[in-house]
Design a protein around this motif. Sequence first.
Motif, PDB file in Angstrom:
ATOM      1  N   UNK B 109       0.849  -1.188   0.000  1.00 37.63           N
ATOM      2  CA  UNK B 109       0.000   0.000   0.000  1.00 37.63           C
ATOM      3  C   UNK B 109       0.887   1.241   0.000  1.00 37.63           C
ATOM      4  N   UNK B 110       0.638   2.157  -0.908  1.00 39.52           N
ATOM      5  CA  UNK B 110       1.412   3.394  -0.975  1.00 39.52           C
ATOM      6  C   UNK B 110       1.202   4.211   0.311  1.00 39.52           C
ATOM      7  N   UNK B 113      -0.952   7.602   0.361  1.00 38.09           N
ATOM      8  CA  UNK B 113      -2.322   7.701  -0.151  1.00 38.09           C
ATOM      9  C   UNK B 113      -3.295   7.149   0.889  1.00 38.09           C
ATOM     10  N   UNK B 121      -8.977   3.429  -6.306  1.00 39.31           N
ATOM     11  CA  UNK B 121      -8.104   3.633  -7.464  1.00 39.31           C
ATOM     12  C   UNK B 121      -8.505   2.802  -8.686  1.00 39.31           C
ATOM     13  N   UNK B 122      -8.755   1.487  -8.523  1.00 37.93           N
ATOM     14  CA  UNK B 122      -9.139   0.694  -9.702  1.00 37.93           C
ATOM     15  C   UNK B 122     -10.407   1.230 -10.359  1.00 37.93           C
ATOM     16  N   UNK B 124     -11.428   4.285 -10.414  1.00 35.85           N
ATOM     17  CA  UNK B 124     -11.094   5.520 -11.107  1.00 35.85           C
ATOM     18  C   UNK B 124     -10.386   5.219 -12.424  1.00 35.85           C
ATOM     19  N   UNK B 125      -9.451   4.292 -12.380  1.00 36.96           N
ATOM     20  CA  UNK B 125      -8.699   3.947 -13.588  1.00 36.96           C
ATOM     21  C   UNK B 125      -9.630   3.430 -14.681  1.00 36.96           C
ATOM     22  N   UNK B 126     -10.645   2.674 -14.282  1.00 40.80           N
ATOM     23  CA  UNK B 126     -11.549   2.108 -15.286  1.00 40.80           C
ATOM     24  C   UNK B 126     -12.825   2.934 -15.456  1.00 40.80           C
ATOM     25  N   UNK B 171      -9.115  -3.695  -2.400  1.00 33.74           N
ATOM     26  CA  UNK B 171      -8.642  -3.132  -3.661  1.00 33.74           C
ATOM     27  C   UNK B 171      -8.775  -4.159  -4.781  1.00 33.74           C
TER      28      UNK B 171
ATOM     29  N   UNK C 180       3.120  -2.021  -4.291  1.00 33.07           N
ATOM     30  CA  UNK C 180       1.992  -1.154  -4.598  1.00 33.07           C
ATOM     31  C   UNK C 180       2.046  -0.610  -6.028  1.00 33.07           C
ATOM     32  N   UNK C 187      -4.113  -3.202 -11.868  1.00 33.04           N
ATOM     33  CA  UNK C 187      -5.441  -2.651 -12.119  1.00 33.04           C
ATOM     34  C   UNK C 187      -5.479  -1.921 -13.451  1.00 33.04           C
ATOM     35  N   UNK C 193       0.570   7.617 -15.162  1.00 31.19           N
ATOM     36  CA  UNK C 193      -0.168   7.866 -13.936  1.00 31.19           C
ATOM     37  C   UNK C 193       0.550   7.221 -12.748  1.00 31.19           C
ATOM     38  N   UNK C 198       2.286   7.341  -7.835  1.00 29.93           N
ATOM     39  CA  UNK C 198       2.964   6.444  -6.892  1.00 29.93           C
ATOM     40  C   UNK C 198       4.466   6.678  -6.778  1.00 29.93           C
ATOM     41  N   UNK C 202       6.738   9.678  -3.773  1.00 24.68           N
ATOM     42  CA  UNK C 202       7.579   8.966  -2.821  1.00 24.68           C
ATOM     43  C   UNK C 202       9.059   9.273  -2.982  1.00 24.68           C
TER      44      UNK C 202
END
Lengths: 327, 324, 289
Positions: B109-110, B113, B121-122, B124-126, B171, C180, C187, C193, C198, C202
């Motif tokens: 996990x970042x 965020x 996030x997924x 949003x991406x799709x 996620x 990550x 995904x 992006x 990401x 960082x």
Amino acid sequence: MAPVLEVSGLSTVFHTRRGLVRAVQDVSFSVNAGETLAIVGESGCGKTITALSLMRLIPQPPGEIASGSVKVDGVDLLQLDEASMRKMRGSKIAMIFQEPMTALNPLITVGKQIAEMVTLHDGASRQVARDRAIEMLHLVRIPEPARRAREYPHQMSGGMRQRAMIAMALACKPKVLVADEPTTALDVTIQAQILDLIGDLQREFGTAVVLITHDLGVVAETAQRVVVMYAGRKVEEASVEDLFANPLHPYPRGLLASIPRVGSARGLDVSPDERLQEISGMVPALNNLPQGCAFAPRCSQADAKCHAQVPPFELKQHDHFAACWQA
Amino acid sequence: MTMEQTPLVEVTALRKFFPIKKGLLRRTIGNVRAVDGVSFSINAGETLGLVGESGCGKSTVGRVVLRLIEPSAGSIKIKGADITGLKRQDLRPLRRQMQIVFQDPFSSLNPRIRVGDIVGEPLKVHNVGDKKDRADRVAQLFQRVGLRPDQMNNYPHQFSGGQRQRVSIARALALDPGFIVADEPVSALDVSIQAQVINLLMDLQRERQLSYLFISHNLAVVEHISHRVAVMYLGRIVEYADKTSLFAKPLHPYTEALLAAVPLPDPSLKRTKHRVEGDVPSPINPPSGCHFHPRCPYAEPRCKVEAPVLRDVAPGRQVACHLR
Amino acid sequence: MTTNVNTMKFSFMDNVLYQAKRYPLGVAGAIIMTVFVFAALFATTVAPLDPFSTNAKASLAKPGGVFLMGADMMGRDVFSRLIHGARVSLAVALGATCIGSGFGAVIGLACGYIGGWFDLLVQRVTEVMQALPLLVMALVITASLGPSLPNTIIAIAIPLIPTVSRVVRSNVLSLREMPYVEAAKAIGMSEWRIAAIHVLPNTLAPLIVLATAQLGSTILTEASLSFLGLGVPEPYPSWGRMLSESAAEYVRTAPWLVIFPGLAISLVVFGSNLLGDALRDALDPRQRD
């Protein structure tokens, strides 16, 4: 027979910005020569801090061994000055770690590191120490020990490094060996080899072993006595047979019910739909322990008393101790 | 097993070699044969357990199947459609059908965020729904994996390992995939938390007809969660069978050794100790013939020269051993 | 491990105050920097005297009275010149650091992502650039461009690029392997992006530390260039040149001519380092509670 290692009332705290962290509270146990005592628990239960306290390797500050005694052959390690303690480490009490790379010096050959240990404690000559190092490597079943002695730690595989560390720890025949998760980083086939090795050497030297682990399988296969820790305290202590057959405290009982087992252990027809028993919630933060029994918030049997008062650690059955109001 | 239906995932003769480069000109001086001819299939609603020790290539298989790493050879089919040669753009819509959950709940996990955004996030991406829809969906996912929706604004470091693994699972579920690669999802968790996550994964499978490729070194966990199991050793599958028969009677000497090495949480069992000697050899220069022969107690001369093929020994059961 | 954290919402001001309490040194750095920036921005109003007007009678006047920090050989007020000098020093420091870090970050990101022969080539070029000290390179560049404020900024910015690009590159390489980032690929997120969401954020922490550390060294380089007569030309007062003009001749007879510009340089370098350290920590959500 008097126990080789006697720990009583050990408490270790850390003074941090987030307040006083009671990592280990009032822990006592004793181990006889040739016996293995396992300390089990999950991360943050205080088992590793207990191990480091035995070796007096707690960083001070922020850590502090607040009270208690650690007697090896009747000598209280906590009363010794630093110089005498240094002499005890390795010769009377030694430790092996989960990750051998942290304990071995990457810039010195394995043979030299073991030899140094021997020279330091036994005052042996260089030749004698060198021979002893090779003999130890042979003893931990490293093939071609004379050649391997000239290798650096990074040239060895994980299993070999663990063997080398065991060789170093046992080079001066200590009375007590503290093994902190010695096989956690290893593959199962290598784990089995290392556990066998520790067992064999223990029988040969009569070493008292304190085995720190989270793996109940490892405990069942290697230990004679078990101490279960939760949130810095002992919650149960018994012989390995008693503990696995009849756990008194709800925490070890829940742990035993929550682990999946390989089929051969319990008859074969395991349906994939069978749910594992869960222990709900999670381990409390050590600087913010609940008022009563630390396990109460996760315990299905907890009543008002459990939430209010810490249960005493007491004898419940023959040679079987637990800290629980309900047991 | 229902053999007539098309499997959800079908992998054939998959290979992944990592070149070893050296020197100023980066010349290839050899290959790490991480995955060396692996085939399997997974049906809808089924879990295939992939076991093996470190360096056997099981994690690489998981990544190659999702095309996070490009395969060197072989083919990957999802619902009958070959995805091996698809371009990035063409692969994107298919990503909705396949997801991954990682071992380390910390690095997956970042840290910068908020977990609500990580799970969203997924979507949003799709381009799923508008902002409001997505927030609702994330809240639902949180609830489903056992987290409180009001925790959506927190950062990963504010959660424990088990909770983070729940975030990872949420996620992976966000796009409602049919197939999830679970790469050691409980190995980094405490024992009492492991059971929570395993139960969650199994409940989700029943609810959504999920298929899992469950990668683990922990045989007990694999036995509990899988329907079928593939055992890997140095890049190859050495045994492939349904769970019950594999654990009842392992046929390959390596499977046998693995099972014998697992410490059992029952002190009343006094087992005969069958130990294999030696270390796992390097996948850069694996032993000739059967890769397991140097450690195998039953090895014969032909094992040194001739690599055994994975062959059927019983219905739905395959072993790669000359002696079985 | 912090678990079961309550989810109270904090306002921006709450957070600022909270951080201020946690990093008192950072606050000190911020105050120092604010004072200098303020002085630079409003130099004409803040400065008590005209920094350019000479006064033969006041030549080498001691600190005190009208001349708060004394006067130089030509009778110009040192305090006023320092305040105007802050303009030059800060403009050069901020300009050079921003340009150098910006280009460095872009190049580092490109190297980490594109890899291959491009990376190989850029790495060798940066190695050659790094073999020369900052000052020597800046000297060569100003000497060929000619002394002026923009040229000084460029001359100091270019030698900063290699260090920054290398730090960013190595960060990118390790971040690209993070699970990550793999999850983001899984995904179907585009590489751009992923880089923006990401990877780049960082690498920010080490970049900020590096940039603030360099803020100090750019001020020193500017001072050195001016000291050597290659910096911002006369009559603009620059701290470096104020030092250089007086160091050799007046260090014994009029030490204030050396002490005060030196003090100003040290203070800004000190302040920017304190601020940078605190910023790095405060920008990391892991440190926020």
